[in-house]
Design an enzyme around this catalytic site. Structure first.
Site, PDB file in Angstrom:
ATOM      1  N   ASP A  71      -6.460   5.369   1.382  1.00  0.00           N
ATOM      2  CA  ASP A  71      -6.356   3.961   1.051  1.00  0.00           C
ATOM      3  C   ASP A  71      -7.756   3.359   0.918  1.00  0.00           C
ATOM      4  OD1 ASP A  71      -4.122   1.741   1.146  1.00  0.00           O
ATOM      5  OD2 ASP A  71      -5.867   0.901   2.157  1.00  0.00           O
ATOM      6  N   HIS A 122       0.836  -1.206   0.000  1.00  0.00           N
ATOM      7  CA  HIS A 122       0.000   0.000   0.000  1.00  0.00           C
ATOM      8  C   HIS A 122       0.869   1.254   0.000  1.00  0.00           C
ATOM      9  CE1 HIS A 122      -3.961  -2.029   1.008  1.00  0.00           C
ATOM     10  NE2 HIS A 122      -3.066  -3.002   1.118  1.00  0.00           N
TER      11      HIS A 122
END
Ligand code: UDP
Ligand code: UDP
Length: 466
Positions: free
Chosen positions: A120, A23
């Site tokens: 995210d 990520h």
């Protein structure tokens, strides 16, 4: 020239990644891209990080981009027994979610005012009410494939019957067999499924979804997502990939060391080495590790094998002899290089000695292999990885063995692994397709390319939002 509106205000974007290198890395590459386009960037960094690799990468990014504002986001620790998982990265996902009430006071100090907030995919539900309250346009950076995004947006409607699904037919995208659906989604009480099912229905409320993919790789899924065929009124999807590996990711000291994999690759002939890595957060069972060793003994090719023993790097204690076994290590040493440390994967994939990649098909690894034109033998283990392997196979520059199963389902024997590696390394058609993919990836981000146009559109929209 900075992108600015008529009154001279510049575009200022906040980026808020969640846990794990898979990520963080694409978020930092996006940050670098935006800085290079003269946008202001504020990076909200959950602290402490789960892995050492994350904190090291953040510190290298900080030195390379002093103009980016770092906002440390101090996570309120949670009682792990209240989360239905033992995976430290998932526990952190949930801890960051539960700490989001701290965000408004953190954002109050940000200046000049933000034009957009990019978070995210695992943070949609907790962040959405906050950005709505601040009238701040919210986007996500989706760190997996457009195929996985299709599944993520389409699957919530099946929640009541999910454990009984035999297959999932995503309109105008693909029919996914049960065996390829991320296994945790079929066990809806765990935290990974809960996050996806809570956040998936909120995708239409976003202002946009940035995906690290590109037209030539996933045209069908991208087109179906953007024409409302998967979910009506989905937020616009911006395919901005590949997010290109950057200089700040390299660790100069490691590269200079005599045991550097890149130095070893310099002594190998072109296309002769298979690179074997399962990413940043997978730990395979010892028995499976040893079978991979047996497989590498069997292939006719040299290898660069990155061994991982623990999910989290901070917990790695045992050496290669213990994990692989002393005798096997001795036999392997003359045929290839085995390391148990963080490597410069982009440097490796760009090296002309590397002729193929045995990969778990984490999406970043897939996109990096596309960028460097390296054929893949996929060995998906968890989560979205079978979907990603399918993307690779469909576009013809890799294959994967369906019957090898998920992580922990089977022990795949060395003989089979060695044969599969030989097949991949000798397959000329894969090489041709991988080279085409490399050309297409570079075209996508070059002048007039599809991803470059998507980035310009996005920054154009943010300029209007200043
Ligand atoms: N990576 C690396 N060196 C390593 C292990 C991983 O540079 O020793 C990088 C890899 O290049 C990729 C990221 O870490 O950018 C891993 O992300 P991916 O989506 O491939 O898999 P994950 O680790 O999230 O399963
Ligand atoms: N697991 C593990 N080590 C690994 C990968 C997975 O112990 O390196 C376990 C994990 O804790 C979980 C199960 O395997 O209980 C299934 O993995 P998972 O499918 O995590 O992942 P996901 O679908 O999110 O990617």
């Amino acid at each position: 020239m900075s992108p600015e509106n008529m009154s001279g205000a510049v575009v200022h974007v906040a980026l808020f990644p969640n846990a794990g290198m898979g990520h963080l890395t694409p978020f930092l590459r996006l940050a670098a891209l935006l800085v290079n386009r003269h946008c202001r960037v504020t990076l909200i960094t959950p602290q402490p990080t789960v892995s050492m690799a994350e904190s090291k990468l953040l510190s290298r990014f900080h030195s390379a981009f002093p103009q980016v504002t770092f906002l440390p986001f101090h996570i309120v620790p949670i009682d792990a027994s209240t989360v239905n998982t033992d995976d430290p990265f998932f526990i952190q996902f949930e801890a960051v979610r539960r700490s989001c009430h701290l965000l408004p006071s953190l954002l109050a100090s940000v200046s000049p005012p933000l034009s957009a907030f990019v978070c995210d995919v695992t943070l949609i539900s907790p962040v959405l009410p906050i950005t709505e309250n601040l009238c701040l346009p919210i986007f996500i950076l989706f760190t997996s494939s457009a195929l996985m995004l299709s599944l993520f947006s389409y699957i919530p409607r099946f929640i009541p019957s999910i454990s009984g699904l035999d297959f999932l037919e995503i309109p105008e995208v693909s029919t996914i067999p049960r065996s390829s659906i991320p296994p945790l989604l079929l066990l809806p009480n765990n935290v990974f499924a809960q996050i996806l099912f809570e956040d998936g229905p909120k995708l239409p409320k976003l202002c946009g979804i940035l995906v690290n993919s590109f037209e030539a790789l996933e045209s069908k899924a991208l087109d179906s997502l953007n024409t409302g065929k998967v979910v009506k009124e989905l937020a616009p999807v911006f395919p901005i990939g590949p997010l290109v590996p950057c200089e700040f990711e390299k660790n100069e000291t490691e590269e200079q060391s005599s045991s550097s994999p890149l130095k070893w690759l310099n002594d190998q002939s072109p296309g002769s080495v298979v690179y074997v890595s399962f990413g940043s957060r997978l730990s395979l069972a010892r028995e499976q590790v040893r079978e991979i060793g047996n497989g590498l003994l069997k292939t006719g090719f040299k290898f660069l094998w990155v061994v991982k023993d623990k999910k989290v790097d901070k917990e790695e204690e045992e050496g290669l002899d213990e994990v692989v076994g002393t005798e096997l290590m001795e036999r392997l040493k003359s045929k290839g290089l085995i390391v148990k440390e963080w490597v410069d994967q982009s440097g490796i994939l760009s090296h002309n000695a590397v002729g193929g990649f045995v990969s778990h098909c984490g999406w970043n690894s897939v996109v990096e292999a596309a960028w460097h034109g390296v054929p893949i033998l996929g060995w998906p283990q968890i989560g979205d990885q079978k979907l990603n392997a399918e993307v690779v196979e469909k576009s013809g520059w890799g294959t994967w063995k369906k019957k090898w199963g998920w992580w922990g389902e089977n022990v795949v024997r060395g003989e089979e692994i060695g044969d599969a590696i030989d097949e991949m390394m000798k397959n000329e058609a894969l090489k041709v397709k991988a080279e085409e993919m490399k050309v297409a990836a570079r075209k996508a981000v070059g002048g007039g390319g599809s991803s470059e146009i998507a980035v310009q559109r996005l920054i154009g929209e943010w300029t209007k939002m200043v």
